[in-house]
Design an enzyme around this catalytic site. Sequence first.
Site, PDB file in Angstrom:
ATOM      1  N   GLU A   1      10.260   5.085   6.452  1.00 16.03           N
ATOM      2  CA  GLU A   1       9.882   4.905   5.452  1.00 16.03           C
ATOM      3  C   GLU A   1      10.493   6.322   4.771  1.00 16.03           C
ATOM      4  O   GLU A   1      10.832   6.107   3.549  1.00 16.03           O
ATOM      5  CB  GLU A   1       8.385   4.751   4.851  1.00 16.03           C
TER       6      GLU A   1
ATOM      7  N   GLN B   1       9.204  -3.305   3.979  1.00 10.05           N
ATOM      8  CA  GLN B   1       8.412  -4.248   5.020  1.00 10.05           C
ATOM      9  C   GLN B   1       7.383  -4.844   4.133  1.00 10.05           C
ATOM     10  O   GLN B   1       7.060  -6.415   3.944  1.00 10.05           O
ATOM     11  CB  GLN B   1       8.224  -4.110   6.062  1.00 10.05           C
ATOM     12  N   PHE B   2       6.372  -4.145   4.153  1.00 13.33           N
ATOM     13  CA  PHE B   2       5.418  -4.169   3.535  1.00 13.33           C
ATOM     14  C   PHE B   2       4.224  -3.260   2.146  1.00 13.33           C
ATOM     15  O   PHE B   2       5.191  -1.819   3.327  1.00 13.33           O
ATOM     16  CB  PHE B   2       4.398  -4.797   4.260  1.00 13.33           C
TER      17      PHE B   2
ATOM     18  N   ASP C   1       1.978  -1.922   1.916  1.00 10.35           N
ATOM     19  CA  ASP C   1       0.791  -0.832   2.398  1.00 10.35           C
ATOM     20  C   ASP C   1       1.907  -0.033   3.502  1.00 10.35           C
ATOM     21  O   ASP C   1       1.308   1.364   4.090  1.00 10.35           O
ATOM     22  CB  ASP C   1      -0.009  -1.770   3.653  1.00 10.35           C
ATOM     23  N   PHE C   2       3.337  -0.226   4.310  1.00  8.30           N
ATOM     24  CA  PHE C   2       3.828   0.801   4.545  1.00  8.30           C
ATOM     25  C   PHE C   2       4.486   2.152   3.504  1.00  8.30           C
ATOM     26  O   PHE C   2       5.042   3.062   4.332  1.00  8.30           O
ATOM     27  CB  PHE C   2       4.921   0.484   5.455  1.00  8.30           C
TER      28      PHE C   2
ATOM     29  N   HIS D   1      -1.513  -5.147   5.652  1.00  8.03           N
ATOM     30  CA  HIS D   1      -0.282  -6.448   5.792  1.00  8.03           C
ATOM     31  C   HIS D   1      -0.947  -6.631   3.774  1.00  8.03           C
ATOM     32  O   HIS D   1      -0.514  -7.890   3.584  1.00  8.03           O
ATOM     33  CB  HIS D   1      -0.300  -6.711   6.578  1.00  8.03           C
TER      34      HIS D   1
END
Length: 658
Positions: free
Chosen positions: A397, A419-420, A422-423, A464
């Site tokens: 990321e 993608q989420f 959170d990431f 997530h």
Amino acid sequence: MNFDRKQVTDAQLLDLYKRILKPRLIEEKMLILIRQGKVSKWFSGIGQEAISVGLTAVLDSDEYILPMHRNLGVFTGRNIPLYRLFSQWQGKANGFTKGRDRSFHFGTQEYKIIGMISHLGPQLGVADGIALANKLKQNGKVTAVFTGEGATSEGDFHEALNVASVWELPVLFIIENNGYGLSTPTNEQYRCENLADKGIGYGIESHIIDGNNILEVYNQLTDLVASMRKNPRPVLLEFKTFRMRGHEEASGTKYVPQELMDMWHKKDPVDNFRAYLKAEGILTEDYDEALRAELKKEIDENYKKASAEPAIAANLDEELNDVYKSYDFEAVNHNGSTENIRMIDAISQGLKQSMERHDNLVIMGQDIADYGGVFKITDGFVKVFGKDRVRNTPICESAIISAGMGLSINGYKAVVEMQFGDFVSTGFNPIVNYLAKVHYRWQENADVVVRMPCGAGVQAGPFHSQTNEAWFTKTPGLKVVYPAFPYDAKGLLATAINDPNPVMFFEHKALYRSMYQDVPTDYYTLPFGKASLLRDGQDVTIISFGAGVHWALETLDKHPDISADVLDLRTLQPLDTEAIFTSVKKTGRAIILQEDSLFGGVASDISAMIMEQCFEYLDAPVQRVGSLESAIPFTKALEDQYLPKQRFETALQELMAY
């Protein structure tokens, strides 16, 4: 030191000598100024000038270079007027950062130089993005980025090399291995014999070059750059060199053994090249003295010019106005034709129509190409736009967000999908320290949208399910968008992509397939900073965003006796404070509902603003409702307890009874 001139002409040799002498003489001037107390800080590159000078002599003037502190030869090699450099170092207006950042922490599109930040690593990913733009333009240009041996331990270094390798980007990764990361010697930093060996694991061509031999630097770079222009690819170069001064002047060099200092003193790049040119009869003593006198005169005159500039006076309006690049919202109205679609369809449609509208828009993210993303928002996009513009990324990321910054620098727009949401924590640094600050620092904008699938209610557990908007509303320079309805999501996404500033675009996963609405079929935009009044009442103001809006509406449906204004904020930065204050002054009560845990969240700031601006209108204390002060649990019973929906109903009734 052995010099091999190969095909270099006498005129080129003298030009290289002038190029390498100039930064050395500037440095000598700066050291005098340091001792006189006229300059507060200086990062010396004495001893390693050949690398910067050789590179700049090889690259075209429109090829981007991303230097660091000890690369003065890049700036002089690009012929930046010296008075502007002195102004920058003194924090004067004729510098490049309006006194907001120091030394070499700046960039300039005019000279195609993109400055560093103190966190070092992100600039490697930025170079990837600049090179990606060049590759998409098919212009045969090469991008060069500097780093030190210390920063090769950072994750950004490895991410950037991997991305460049996978995408075959024409980037010169230049490691200046000068023996010490501040005071830490290389034997305490890495175990491989040579840092060039790190290229092997990424399938990258790599070379070791004597960084103190200007002709070796120049000749090898000449050949490599010519080859990269014909066959675009990344190349990793380790330059063996040494800095003869401390990390910065206050550090000193007591940690360096004297025999090591003596050895490298004998390898001085300027002294050795001068001796070679004199031995070859190319440089005469008279010419050398005349050249030094000419350069010293230029340095002194430009220093005096910069010193005569007045100190910068603080201007509050200018400071605040420069946090964001100015943007005049372009209202695009739809044609009236609608279809009833889900929130996920509205986002996909808005993204696709923006891709059609902006042929310089590139989408990057994990599994977004043929697979269409884990939520299928980009399903079918590759068939329409191709893999150049819809790019699967490695799981990195930080480098990809930085690459979005590089694309923006080089004339593109970028949408980066987490993608989420959170990431995003693994890409936090380039967002809050590069994207958010770049316009304030040196008037460059970050035309990057980061899409953030977020939120709980789908039993996805602690990694997530977060809704972490408060991480970014705290950071000046970012815009934060958080729609609750399909119509808003589509129109606000279009605006986010049009806006030249960095935008964090939150999309609640639980709403993706549960929320339907009639949405215009064609392209349209909606303005930032305008809340939506969903219900008009007299007794209380309910303020929320995202899934919280729907929880509030459901609660009111259960209590038809409560007459409430319901404000859907839609954007959190900019925030529609006018709508908030107008409603609270009317109703006399306010309750703020957020999905995030309560402490330090958006609700706290809104509550404080209401208390400051509307205190005399209030009939009851402002209420805040949020999730529990814990991570988000997995099982439904625990997740329902964590989320604030039921507590909101209780708090609302208590507020009405106050």
